[in-house]
Structure formats: C-alpha cells, structure tokens
Write an enzyme that holds these catalytic residues in place. Structure first.
Site, mmCIF file in Angstrom:
data_model
loop_
_atom_site.group_PDB
_atom_site.id
_atom_site.type_symbol
_atom_site.label_atom_id
_atom_site.label_comp_id
_atom_site.label_asym_id
_atom_site.label_seq_id
_atom_site.Cartn_x
_atom_site.Cartn_y
_atom_site.Cartn_z
ATOM 1 N N GLN A 102 0.852 -1.189 0.000
ATOM 2 C CA GLN A 102 0.000 0.000 0.000
ATOM 3 C C GLN A 102 0.888 1.240 0.000
ATOM 4 O O GLN A 102 1.654 1.471 0.936
ATOM 5 C CB GLN A 102 -0.937 0.051 1.210
ATOM 6 C CG GLN A 102 -1.981 1.151 1.032
ATOM 7 C CD GLN A 102 -2.739 1.501 2.284
ATOM 8 O OE1 GLN A 102 -2.141 1.953 3.259
ATOM 9 N NE2 GLN A 102 -4.044 1.304 2.267
ATOM 10 N N TYR A 184 -5.280 11.116 3.945
ATOM 11 C CA TYR A 184 -3.939 11.355 3.432
ATOM 12 C C TYR A 184 -4.028 12.060 2.067
ATOM 13 O O TYR A 184 -5.099 12.442 1.627
ATOM 14 C CB TYR A 184 -3.151 10.050 3.420
ATOM 15 C CG TYR A 184 -3.080 9.455 4.809
ATOM 16 C CD1 TYR A 184 -2.400 10.131 5.833
ATOM 17 C CD2 TYR A 184 -3.743 8.275 5.136
ATOM 18 C CE1 TYR A 184 -2.374 9.628 7.140
ATOM 19 C CE2 TYR A 184 -3.714 7.765 6.427
ATOM 20 C CZ TYR A 184 -3.033 8.451 7.419
ATOM 21 O OH TYR A 184 -3.022 7.965 8.707
ATOM 22 N N ARG A 231 -7.785 2.228 -2.465
ATOM 23 C CA ARG A 231 -8.572 2.208 -1.222
ATOM 24 C C ARG A 231 -9.228 3.564 -0.990
ATOM 25 O O ARG A 231 -8.550 4.597 -0.995
ATOM 26 C CB ARG A 231 -7.690 1.848 -0.025
ATOM 27 C CG ARG A 231 -8.509 1.489 1.218
ATOM 28 C CD ARG A 231 -7.617 1.105 2.374
ATOM 29 N NE ARG A 231 -8.287 0.171 3.276
ATOM 30 C CZ ARG A 231 -8.237 0.245 4.603
ATOM 31 N NH1 ARG A 231 -7.567 1.217 5.205
ATOM 32 N NH2 ARG A 231 -8.857 -0.646 5.344
#
Length: 359
Positions: A102, A184, A231
């Site tokens: 990730q 983020y 995601r």
C-alpha cells in the site's frame, strides 16, 4: 460451516491477482520500521505468520521522505527499503501467501520534523487539520498550515508514486494498492473539506479526482492496472476530513480510474452503513470490491454470500489472530489484541500471538 461461509473460502481473481480465499488482511500502521524506515526481520515474521489470508495489504508505506506521517513507518523510495521489503515478500511467498504494497503520501498529515530540511508539509490547499500529530520522538505536536502544491509539486509526487510502485515490483510484491482514504494526500485532493483549489485539481468532483487519476495512470504505466487497487474511505472523518456530497464524489472518482483496468477497489465502509455506496464505487471503476469496517466471520460471510462484496478485509482481528481464516472456518472466537502494543515496540504484541500450532 454455512453456505455463505463456504463462499468466503472460494477462490477469486482480482485482475492478475488470484486469491485462494476472500479474506483479506487490511493495511495497519504498526510503527515497527527500523533505521531509515527500513522494514526488518521482525516485519517479515509478522506478515509471514498471516500468509493464510487470501491477500495481505501492507501497512501504509510512504513514497518519499516528504510523504511520511508517523514515526517508524516504512518507505519504498530507497534501495535499503527495497531490500528490506524483498525479505518480507520472500517470507510471505515461502509461507504460501500473496502480498501487495500500500503506497501512501501523508500530505498535510505530517510535521516539519519529518520533512526534508524541516519544510512545511504539502497539501492541495493551505488548510491545517485540527488536532495534533506525534513527532519522531513520539511527542505531541500541533499541525502546521501546509503549503499548497503547485503544478510542479504535483507532478513530482505523481512521479514518486510511480517510482515507489516500480520499487515494489522490484521487491517482488504481487501488486500495489494506492491509499486514497483516511485523510492522506490523495483523499485530501478528493474531498472538498480539504481541497479549496480553483484550478484543474479543484472545484467539482471530476476535477478533484484528477490527482488520483494521474497517480493511477502513472503506476499503471509502470506495473499494469491488473495488479493495482485503490482504497477509499467515503464516510471516514479521520484526520479531520469531510465532504459535502461523498455519495456523489466517490463513484465519480472511481469512474475516473476505470480506463486503467484496476484489479479491485477497497472501500472502508463500516458493516451496516446506510446508504452503502461500496458496490456503486466498484461498478463505476468496473472492478471487484473489497469491503472493510468492523466485520466478523458471520457478517463477512453474509456480505460475500449476498454479493454485496467480493472479499472482506479484516484489520485488528488479524493482529491477535494470525490464523484468522482458520478461526473463521471453524467458527472459533477471535482473540483480542493488546491495545498497549499496537503501535511501536518490538515483538511483544506483534509476532508473539499464537496461531493454530500454538506458536
């Protein structure tokens, strides 16, 4: 074992990622990276212990020094980090598992103490999140107002994602997941609570999705879309995030990356969320759906059995249950994780939870 539970243990192909079952280990920051943010032997043991998952998604891994958010989190931008991750991947593969990296850039979720030269963090807009962050010494520090990225800065970060993806493949990872959730940098571009730009990267959802699409395109050009997932966390307010219309935004964002033939989308949407938009997001991206958010064995089985999801990701249950798929298959209860040892530290609370063999 019920018919729905049996479905959890049926194989499924996510693009070029064949999974032997539909139980996914979700990404979890554990703050155990060594000097220079290199994953070490303990990390290899930790992930290999959990290799019975259909797919492991690593903890968020920064694509550059600028992208770091927390202490002792691993990177994929230096050769020592690539070698550290290669040992992790080799251990997982030796145990029969599959693992994707990730990739993440923290954006405004950072502090000058993490930044090269003590610079301020970067973000879509100069808006500081509420709250505080832990510095490299684990002391609390107030967030600072980030620097709004210009076009040159955006292009540099897109290149950083592509380079980190190439590094991940060099380390032997089976694929890549882009972290576009949890507040983020990619998520900061997507949501209007953090993106107040009036250029090609701001305004309506289609423009706010541009940064995501550029990151996906750059990575797909390097490693292929069929080993790439994204995601999202549409309802998550973590890291002071908000959007005025997430039910409209996220399918639009997913549609923007559909041309690249993604392996899957991974949607953080707590079990029972109403309205659920996970399947709409996956359909817009023309790909498979992993759901995540408080599932247990029974609710995961129902989600897959009903067709609401193609796989289910578990986070904290995998901390204390390295043998989680076997526990679900047998209907055994889950062990509880020690909250005091989740973040930072050594083997305690990391690699010392017993599995099927008691070791």
């Amino acid at each position: 074992m019920t018919d729905d539970t049996r479905r959890l243990f049926e194989p499924v192909a996510f693009g070029d990622l064949p999974l032997p079952n539909r139980i996914v280990m979700a990404p979890m920051t554990r703050n155990r990276a060594g000097p220079d943010n290199v994953p070490g032997p303990l990390t290899a043991t930790y992930y290999a212990q959990r290799a019975s998952a259909g797919l492991i998604v690593t903890e968020a891994t920064q694509v550059s020094p600028q992208g770091q958010s927390y202490p002792a989190t691993p990177g994929l931008h230096g050769q020592d980090q690539v070698e550290g991750w290669r040992a992790v991947v080799d251990a997982v593969h030796a145990a029969g598992g599959r693992i994707v990296a990730q990739l993440c850039h923290g954006g405004r979720i950072s502090h000058p103490t993490f930044q090269p030269g003590g610079a301020r963090p970067v973000a879509p807009s100069a808006i500081a999140p509420a709250g505080h962050i832990y510095g490299p010494d684990w002391s609390k520090r107030a967030y600072e107002v980030p620097v709004a990225l210009d076009r040159v800065g955006i292009e540099a970060i897109v290149r950083d994602f592509a380079t980190a993806a190439a590094n991940a493949r060099a380390a032997g990872f089976d694929g890549i997941e882009i972290h576009a959730g949890n507040g983020y940098l990619v998520d900061q571009f997507l949501r209007d609570g953090s993106n107040r730009r009036d250029d090609a990267y701001g305004g309506p959802p289609e423009r706010r999705a541009r940064f995501l699409a550029e990151v996906v395109e750059a990575i797909a050009d390097r490693v292929g879309g069929a080993r790439l997932g994204v995601r999202f966390s549409p309802w998550n307010g973590y890291n002071d995030m908000a959007d005025s219309a997430p039910e409209r935004l996220f399918p639009i964002a997913a549609k923007s990356v559909a041309p690249f033939g993604l392996a899957y989308v991974h949607v953080v949407e707590p079990v029972g969320t109403a309205p659920s938009i996970g399947r709409r997001i996956a359909d817009a991206a023309a790909t498979k759906l992993i759901v995540n958010g408080g599932y247990d064995g029974e609710t995961a089985a129902v989600a897959v059995g009903s067709g609401d999801a193609d796989a289910v990701a578990f986070a904290k249950p995998f901390i204390a249950n390295p043998d989680l798929p076997a526990r679900i298959a047998a209907g055994r209860p889950f062990a509880e994780a020690d909250k005091a040892t989740i973040y930072g530290g050594g083997a305690r609370g990391y690699t010392d939870y017993p599995g099927d063999d008691g070791a």
